[in-house]
Design an enzyme around this catalytic site. Structure first.
Site, PDB file in Angstrom:
ATOM      1  N   LYS A 151      17.400  23.558 -28.047  1.00 55.96           N
ATOM      2  CA  LYS A 151      18.118  24.839 -27.926  1.00 55.96           C
ATOM      3  C   LYS A 151      17.298  25.887 -27.170  1.00 55.96           C
ATOM      4  O   LYS A 151      17.481  27.078 -27.348  1.00 55.96           O
ATOM      5  CB  LYS A 151      18.512  25.384 -29.305  1.00 55.96           C
ATOM      6  CG  LYS A 151      19.313  24.424 -30.164  1.00 55.96           C
ATOM      7  CD  LYS A 151      20.516  23.855 -29.434  1.00 55.96           C
ATOM      8  CE  LYS A 151      21.559  24.918 -29.080  1.00 55.96           C
ATOM      9  NZ  LYS A 151      22.724  24.334 -28.368  1.00 55.96           N
ATOM     10  N   GLY A 195      16.965  25.508 -23.610  1.00 55.67           N
ATOM     11  CA  GLY A 195      17.497  25.525 -22.253  1.00 55.67           C
ATOM     12  C   GLY A 195      17.116  24.283 -21.470  1.00 55.67           C
ATOM     13  O   GLY A 195      17.143  24.284 -20.240  1.00 55.67           O
ATOM     14  N   ARG A 220      18.655  21.336 -21.198  1.00 56.55           N
ATOM     15  CA  ARG A 220      19.759  20.724 -20.455  1.00 56.55           C
ATOM     16  C   ARG A 220      20.029  21.487 -19.165  1.00 56.55           C
ATOM     17  O   ARG A 220      20.254  20.882 -18.107  1.00 56.55           O
ATOM     18  CB  ARG A 220      21.014  20.664 -21.333  1.00 56.55           C
ATOM     19  CG  ARG A 220      22.296  20.217 -20.601  1.00 56.55           C
ATOM     20  CD  ARG A 220      22.156  18.896 -19.893  1.00 56.55           C
ATOM     21  NE  ARG A 220      21.807  17.807 -20.796  1.00 56.55           N
ATOM     22  CZ  ARG A 220      21.603  16.562 -20.396  1.00 56.55           C
ATOM     23  NH1 ARG A 220      21.680  16.245 -19.113  1.00 56.55           N
ATOM     24  NH2 ARG A 220      21.288  15.618 -21.268  1.00 56.55           N
ATOM     25  N   SER A 278      20.616  29.698 -32.866  1.00 52.24           N
ATOM     26  CA  SER A 278      21.362  28.792 -32.006  1.00 52.24           C
ATOM     27  C   SER A 278      21.364  27.378 -32.569  1.00 52.24           C
ATOM     28  O   SER A 278      22.387  26.681 -32.543  1.00 52.24           O
ATOM     29  CB  SER A 278      20.749  28.790 -30.600  1.00 52.24           C
ATOM     30  OG  SER A 278      21.455  27.925 -29.738  1.00 52.24           O
ATOM     31  N   ARG A 293      27.815  28.879 -27.182  1.00 49.88           N
ATOM     32  CA  ARG A 293      28.678  29.165 -28.337  1.00 49.88           C
ATOM     33  C   ARG A 293      28.366  30.545 -28.902  1.00 49.88           C
ATOM     34  O   ARG A 293      27.210  30.976 -28.923  1.00 49.88           O
ATOM     35  CB  ARG A 293      28.439  28.162 -29.461  1.00 49.88           C
ATOM     36  CG  ARG A 293      28.746  26.717 -29.178  1.00 49.88           C
ATOM     37  CD  ARG A 293      28.600  25.942 -30.481  1.00 49.88           C
ATOM     38  NE  ARG A 293      28.707  24.506 -30.297  1.00 49.88           N
ATOM     39  CZ  ARG A 293      27.673  23.697 -30.145  1.00 49.88           C
ATOM     40  NH1 ARG A 293      26.440  24.201 -30.163  1.00 49.88           N
ATOM     41  NH2 ARG A 293      27.838  22.390 -29.996  1.00 49.88           N
ATOM     42  N   PRO A 294      29.370  31.270 -29.403  1.00 48.04           N
ATOM     43  CA  PRO A 294      29.093  32.537 -30.089  1.00 48.04           C
ATOM     44  C   PRO A 294      28.357  32.290 -31.400  1.00 48.04           C
ATOM     45  O   PRO A 294      28.706  31.374 -32.145  1.00 48.04           O
ATOM     46  CB  PRO A 294      30.501  33.126 -30.334  1.00 48.04           C
ATOM     47  CG  PRO A 294      31.418  31.935 -30.289  1.00 48.04           C
ATOM     48  CD  PRO A 294      30.815  30.976 -29.309  1.00 48.04           C
TER      49      PRO A 294
END
Length: 361
Positions: free
Chosen positions: A118, A120, A122, A207, A326-327
């Site tokens: 989570k 970054g 990707r 996240s 995603r929020p």
């Protein structure tokens, strides 16, 4: 006369033996050649493959519909002619299919994106894959944390073929927090370049929780998982969402095997606000020409992060999937403050270890 006939018969016999020996040795050479080709050692022969790794096995056949026995009986020159013909036909196929020749060899990755989840990773991998000198595995191999017992040959076989001057890469974010991973990577190659994408550990934890919540809707609240004791504010460091963000602790294991010069720390925040700038640093670190620049990006207001502009021949731009951006759920501010206080000394130590202030405090 009898003696002459005997000599003629003897000479004829010698010729027959020589002929049989010639055929015998020729067949040995052909069978040896085909054996090596069928076992993947004829990398110098041009074979067409789809650029997607999953389609590689479907393109390596010598002749569509041919039986195994038919393949074996082909001589070497016929194999070469058929492959050259197949190559020409593939290059003339639909422009909508990305085709690449299978020149090159499968090598161990010269660079690995080792973390963090989570952060970054990707996005970074997708941005790097634009570069013509980067060949990367699309999925996460998890070799150095889950499948190490399968052996290095198994791992190398997962890699795409590369030409001279191209870099082989993979990314598995869980490597960074796996204690055994540094030693295992070092055993493969002490020259491996390592990239760590880091992000504000508090934001990263939220996240991480958000992603888990989509898979397990009945999950307890963030604060219930983050604290061992809500009254005293004692943080539960056994919860993976919290533990991953203690970057200084994990980095210590890597620095036991690799010098700091072998690691590059990419800011997950800057990868959103200035993707071209961070990509410039990454390309320099990998020894690549700065091909990926600001002309490749645009900011997607809906998703809240940069996307790649529409490639030629494509009907739409390339953005990361629905699982990205995603929020986040609303977390009480007091919980976030306590968590930020917890991370502060670890962040400061991480800044000192890396020589870079990421500005999370």
């Amino acid at each position: 006369m009898g003696c002459s006939k005997w000599r003629a018969a003897l000479n004829f016999g010698h010729l027959r033996v020589q002929s049989k020996l010639s055929v015998f040795f020729t067949m040995i050479i052909i069978f040896t050649y085909l054996f090596y080709c069928l076992n993947g050692y004829c990398d110098s022969l041009p074979r067409p493959v789809y650029d997607q790794q999953n389609n590689y096995q479907n393109k390596i056949t010598l002749n569509d519909g041919a039986s195994q026995q038919e393949k074996i009986t082909h001589n070497a020159s016929q194999v070469f002619r058929e492959q050259m013909s197949d190559l020409s036909n593939s290059e003339a196929s639909s422009d909508n299919i990305s085709i690449a020749n299978s020149f090159g060899t499968k090598k161990f990755p010269q660079a690995i994106i080792i973390g963090v989840k989570k952060g970054g990773t990707r996005a970074l991998l997708e941005f790097l894959r634009i570069h013509p000198d980067v060949r990367a595995v699309g999925s996460e191999p998890h070799f150095f944390d889950r499948f190490y017992d399968k052996g290095l040959d198994w791992y190398r076989n997962l890699m795409p073929r590369t030409l001279e001057g191209q870099i082989t890469m993979e990314k598995t974010p869980s490597y960074f927090i796996t204690k055994e991973a540094p030693r295992r990577v070092f055993s493969m190659s002490r020259h491996t370049k390592l990239i760590v994408v880091v992000r504000d550990p508090v934001t990263r934890a939220v996240s991480d929780y958000t992603q888990t919540l989509t898979k397990s809707p009945g999950l307890p609240s963030f604060q219930n998982l983050a604290f061992r004791n809500a009254t005293t504010g004692l943080i539960d460091t056994t919860w993976s969402a919290v533990r991953i963000g203690i970057y200084a602790k994990h980095l210590e294991y890597w620095l036991r095997f690799f010098p700091l010069s072998r690691l590059l720390f990419v800011s997950g925040e800057r990868l959103v606000t200035d993707p071209a700038g961070e990509m410039g640093r990454v390309q320099d670190f990998l020894g690549l020409k700065r091909v990926v620049t600001d002309k490749h990006f645009y900011f997607n207001q809906t998703k809240g992060f940069p996307c790649l502009k529409k490639p030629e021949g494509s009907s739409r731009p390339r953005c990361l999937g629905k699982s990205k951006g995603r929020p986040h759920p609303q977390i009480p501010s007091e919980v976030l403050h306590r968590l930020r206080d917890f991370y502060r000394p670890f962040n400061l130590k991480f800044y000192q270890m890396t020589g870079h202030n990421f500005g999370w405090d």
